[in-house]
Write an enzyme that holds these catalytic residues in place. Sequence first.
Site, PDB file in Angstrom:
ATOM      1  N   SER A 234       0.837  -1.198   0.000  1.00  0.00           N
ATOM      2  CA  SER A 234       0.000   0.000   0.000  1.00  0.00           C
ATOM      3  C   SER A 234       0.880   1.260   0.000  1.00  0.00           C
ATOM      4  O   SER A 234       1.634   1.478  -0.939  1.00  0.00           O
ATOM      5  CB  SER A 234      -0.955  -0.048   1.184  1.00  0.00           C
ATOM      6  OG  SER A 234      -1.982   0.892   1.051  1.00  0.00           O
ATOM      7  N   ASP A 328      -9.209  -5.684  -4.897  1.00  0.00           N
ATOM      8  CA  ASP A 328      -8.727  -4.652  -3.983  1.00  0.00           C
ATOM      9  C   ASP A 328      -9.747  -3.513  -3.924  1.00  0.00           C
ATOM     10  O   ASP A 328      -9.995  -2.838  -4.926  1.00  0.00           O
ATOM     11  CB  ASP A 328      -7.371  -4.146  -4.479  1.00  0.00           C
ATOM     12  CG  ASP A 328      -6.722  -3.131  -3.556  1.00  0.00           C
ATOM     13  OD1 ASP A 328      -7.375  -2.683  -2.602  1.00  0.00           O
ATOM     14  OD2 ASP A 328      -5.557  -2.784  -3.813  1.00  0.00           O
ATOM     15  N   HIS A 362      -7.024  -6.355  -0.765  1.00  0.00           N
ATOM     16  CA  HIS A 362      -5.922  -5.408  -0.567  1.00  0.00           C
ATOM     17  C   HIS A 362      -4.877  -5.911   0.417  1.00  0.00           C
ATOM     18  O   HIS A 362      -3.686  -5.737   0.197  1.00  0.00           O
ATOM     19  CB  HIS A 362      -6.478  -4.077  -0.071  1.00  0.00           C
ATOM     20  CG  HIS A 362      -5.456  -2.997   0.063  1.00  0.00           C
ATOM     21  ND1 HIS A 362      -4.903  -2.346  -1.030  1.00  0.00           N
ATOM     22  CD2 HIS A 362      -4.857  -2.443   1.156  1.00  0.00           C
ATOM     23  CE1 HIS A 362      -4.029  -1.442  -0.621  1.00  0.00           C
ATOM     24  NE2 HIS A 362      -3.982  -1.478   0.703  1.00  0.00           N
TER      25      HIS A 362
END
Length: 420
Positions: A234, A328, A362
Amino acid sequence: MSHLVVIPKVALADEPLRIQVSGLGPNQLVTLRASLTDEKGVLFQSKAFYRADNAGNVDLDRAGATGGDFNGVIPMGLLWFLRPEKRYRQLVKRDVMGSPFHVRFDLYDSFHMEQVPDVKPLDSQTVERWYVKPGVQRILIKEGRVRGALFLPPGSGTFPGVIDMSGGTGGLVEYRASLLASHGFATLALPYFGYDDLPRTVEQLDLEYFEEAADLLLAHPKVRGPGIGVVGSSKGAELGLAMAAFLNQVSAVVSINGRTALYGTRLRYRGRSLQGAPYCVERTLITDTGALVSRGLYGAHREEAHAGAAIPMEKATGSILFVVGEQDQSCNSAEFAAEALVKMRMHGKQAGELLTYPGAGHLFEPPGTPLCRETLMGRSPMPLAWGGEEVAHARAQEHAWCEIQNFLHKHIGKAGSSRL
């Protein structure tokens, strides 16, 4: 007499388990339960129903669950489907050196939909799931501006060096770094905000901090160069890609569900700066459970408003592996990765690879970690949705974990063995 076997009893958290039951009656119906309590006292549980074969055996490698939290042949399903008793909790190992997760497996006669206090299991087994193998050293780092924890594999040799960075939660996150060290990589878990005397927020960062961390890692006598690898998730993936674009010390980057433009963060380096692009708040959605789907926050960085925030991927000197989940819900990571690869190849750079996983969300974690769809995080006024389907996500984590290590082996050198 029925007998439950779970092996290995002691293992790294990313290793598979073998679960078998014997001594049952032919075609006997049983329930298997798994449970663990995390370091904050939150209970995680799962259950599945099975029917013994004609010999009175159940082998989860071959037997299909007939109900419960999952159906079909899913040998690691009892771990993959662990769910918290409290909503929005993620299973995260915080103290990697002090203790393992203790996972208890209980075998019950017939189908028990809920736990009943006076019903005793036919058999029980508890296994230890460690995030560090014996002999791994943890060295707390507070040198110059750099803060973090360095994990060194056991052994007398030198090891390929890796910097590991997490996402927008901030703080010092160590569990992936400790596992990488258990697989032979000298790994620096590097916080960049919300820890010690580092900035409390992530609005502005200095890439020279990350350069200093790379130099510190390469200077360690147990680390062999000439370059290092970076693994980031991320926000940490954004920063890893920026390191690849600007720092010669970086030979390989694994970008896990990241963006190739900076959002909400200004990044400075030696007189140059990338201005964080504005969030597109009007593109967000709310799920029927009340969680925020934030992938719409990130507009395409090729748009004029985002041009100044784009990481110059064409300048990356090392190799890059993009790992993306197609479900995601936090970031349109597949789109960013595809655009980055096009941009790199337009400039004659072929050192980019893409792993894309249908059904994965994610929060990519090491194998054996259950899917977390929604959590509360930081200053968000509502829960955040991460996306993913349990089985597809878990299988993606297993495959990606092997591919990440192979990629690092290829580009920064071979590591050692990993078994406890």
